[in-house]
Design an enzyme around this catalytic site. Structure first.
Site, PDB file in Angstrom:
ATOM      1  N   HIS A 270       0.807  -1.217   0.000  1.00  0.00           N
ATOM      2  CA  HIS A 270       0.000   0.000   0.000  1.00  0.00           C
ATOM      3  C   HIS A 270       0.840   1.266   0.000  1.00  0.00           C
ATOM      4  CE1 HIS A 270       1.136  -0.633   4.142  1.00  0.00           C
ATOM      5  NE2 HIS A 270       0.656   0.538   4.481  1.00  0.00           N
ATOM      6  N   CYS A 271       2.178   1.158   0.082  1.00  0.00           N
ATOM      7  CA  CYS A 271       3.010   2.352   0.225  1.00  0.00           C
ATOM      8  C   CYS A 271       4.032   2.529  -0.894  1.00  0.00           C
ATOM      9  CB  CYS A 271       3.756   2.318   1.567  1.00  0.00           C
ATOM     10  SG  CYS A 271       2.702   2.646   2.992  1.00  0.00           S
ATOM     11  N   ILE A 272       4.974   1.604  -0.998  1.00  0.00           N
ATOM     12  CA  ILE A 272       6.144   1.844  -1.844  1.00  0.00           C
ATOM     13  C   ILE A 272       5.794   2.057  -3.321  1.00  0.00           C
ATOM     14  CG2 ILE A 272       8.415   0.988  -2.519  1.00  0.00           C
ATOM     15  CD1 ILE A 272       8.542  -0.559   0.050  1.00  0.00           C
ATOM     16  N   ASP A 275       3.471   5.844  -2.958  1.00  0.00           N
ATOM     17  CA  ASP A 275       3.869   7.104  -2.331  1.00  0.00           C
ATOM     18  C   ASP A 275       4.791   7.983  -3.171  1.00  0.00           C
ATOM     19  OD1 ASP A 275       2.347   6.075  -0.351  1.00  0.00           O
ATOM     20  OD2 ASP A 275       3.937   5.843   1.130  1.00  0.00           O
TER      21      ASP A 275
END
Length: 436
Positions: A270-272, A275
């Site tokens: 969900h991030c790398i 973002d």
């Protein structure tokens, strides 16, 4: 009673909006610290599950959640009107990318639209959803400023505190991972730090919400770029006839100036994968081209294609084509020992294989079902030795601890290993990512 007094004597009612991988663990930590917590989400399945004492997040202890519900210290609702009764709310909703890879802040806007009539004095609002620098001030401040009775930093506080959840991490969790927090004003930061210090050992304040937002983006952009470097070095090593895994392990013996990152089939989670695009999008509005981010994204995004190329080469060496071949994928979660498939490169690999005419199946002990295109796929229930021979090739995309990769190696016709699960094995029918 002042808000800070309510926080200190634990009489403050805390709300967590968004009860997923970030929100539910946060809610449980507040309960464990002695607060009464209300979880808010639009997903009725999640609400019913919580209110029945059923946990759906692996990083949350089943008994902790069940006891919190029994003791009436945790409850959940789809009714956003409850915000009028809360002293502090943490917003933990998704912030994905749209098809153009631009920020999708619609979930944050939707929350604010639902709660704007219920904001009141003597409360703290903290945004935890990852977003671009300036978004807390641009997106949330106007909702508060529209009420002439609310003055940020005086009778209502607004902060940004980036989530640092790492699903499946057995060492670091919500309570022992240092927490960054930045407020619109100094008082906002102080109130925010006071609350989060009740559940987290170390809380670090920064000078503004923009700084806190940038911290999160730097953390994950750093990882994306370095993984991109590792992936490119893997491709270089294949061309040079060198084993990238040996190179990385040897380089990692240096006690300074080097941090180990490993290649793989692509980025997930969900991030790398998400973002860095928030940062590059924001800089694009300021007429700046974030070249490092763009290059790393190109390399990482192309890795599923590279994996399929490796599969094709391995099949060709055995006088076979992808078209019509039976291919078994081992692991579809985006990293080991979790059940999360968000942005998983395995999904892209399966898409590409199917588009090439392969007949695919997968095994993942943690993920029972996935959707590829419009079709549902179900995991094999277990790896049967006699069944492995039925597949022309087996590709390892996730290195779960509870999978016996030796069995897969010994009994498969061809193995394509993208995670170096078999570092000591050598065979003409074993092809490793990053090894020529």
């Amino acid at each position: 009673m002042k808000l800070i007094d309510k926080i200190n004597n634990k009489s403050a009612k805390v709300g967590v909006i968004g009860l997923g991988y970030v929100g539910l663990p946060l809610a449980v930590e507040f309960v464990n610290a002695g607060y009464t917590v209300i979880g808010i989400d639009v997903d009725e399945k999640k609400i019913n599950s919580i209110n029945n004492g059923h946990n759906y997040i692996k990083d949350v202890d089943d008994d902790n959640l069940k006891n919190a519900v029994i003791n009436n210290t945790l409850s959940a609702t789809t009714n956003f009107n409850i915000v009028s009764e809360l002293d502090a709310i943490s917003i933990c909703v998704p912030t994905p990318l749209n098809k153009e890879k631009d920020p999708d802040i619609s979930f944050i806007i939707s929350v604010m639209d639902k709660i704007k009539q219920h904001l009141h004095s003597n409360m703290l609002i903290t945004l935890e959803s990852t977003t671009y620098p300036g978004s807390t001030r641009e997106l949330i401040v106007p909702y508060i400023s529209n009420d002439e009775n609310l003055i940020i930093g005086e009778n209502i506080c607004l902060c940004f505190s980036p989530e640092r959840i790492d699903p499946g991490n057995a060492t670091y969790n919500t309570s022992n991972t240092p927490k960054i927090i930045g407020g619109i004003t100094k008082k906002c930061s102080e109130i925010g730090k006071t609350l989060y210090s009740k559940i987290i050992k170390e809380v670090i304040t920064v000078s503004s919400t923009e700084t806190a937002e940038m911290v999160k983006l730097l953390e994950n952009t750093f990882r994306a770029i370095n993984i991109g470097l590792a992936n490119e070095v893997a491709i270089m090593c294949e061309k040079l006839g060198i084993n990238v895994w040996e190179v990385i392990d040897a380089a990692a013996t240096k006690p300074f100036g080097f941090m180990k990152f490993s290649p793989g089939p692509g980025l997930g989670g969900h991030c790398i994968p998400v973002d860095p695009h928030y940062l590059s999008w924001k800089l694009k509005t300021l007429d700046y081209d974030a070249r490092f981010i763009k290059l790393a994204s190109e390399i990482n995004t192309n890795m599923p294609n590279h994996v399929v190329k490796l599969i094709s080469e391995a099949l060709n060496e055995n006088q076979k084509s992808i078209n019509g071949s039976k291919i078994l994928v081992i692991g579809v979660a985006y990293k080991k020992d979790i059940d999360d498939v968000r942005e998983s490169p395995a999904i892209d690999v399966l898409h590409l294989l199917n588009d090439s005419g392969a007949k695919t199946a997968y095994f993942d002990p943690n993920v029972k079902e996935i959707i590829i295109g419009n079709e549902k796929m179900q995991s094999l229930k277990k790896i049967e030795i006699q069944d492995l021979k039925k597949y022309d090739a087996c590709t390892i995309l996730t290195d779960h601890s509870n999978v016996d990769f030796q069995v897969i190696f010994r009994h498969s016709n061809i193995v394509i290993d993208t995670r170096n699960t078999l570092p000591k094995e050598k065979s003409k029918n074993l092809k490793r990512l990053g090894q020529g």
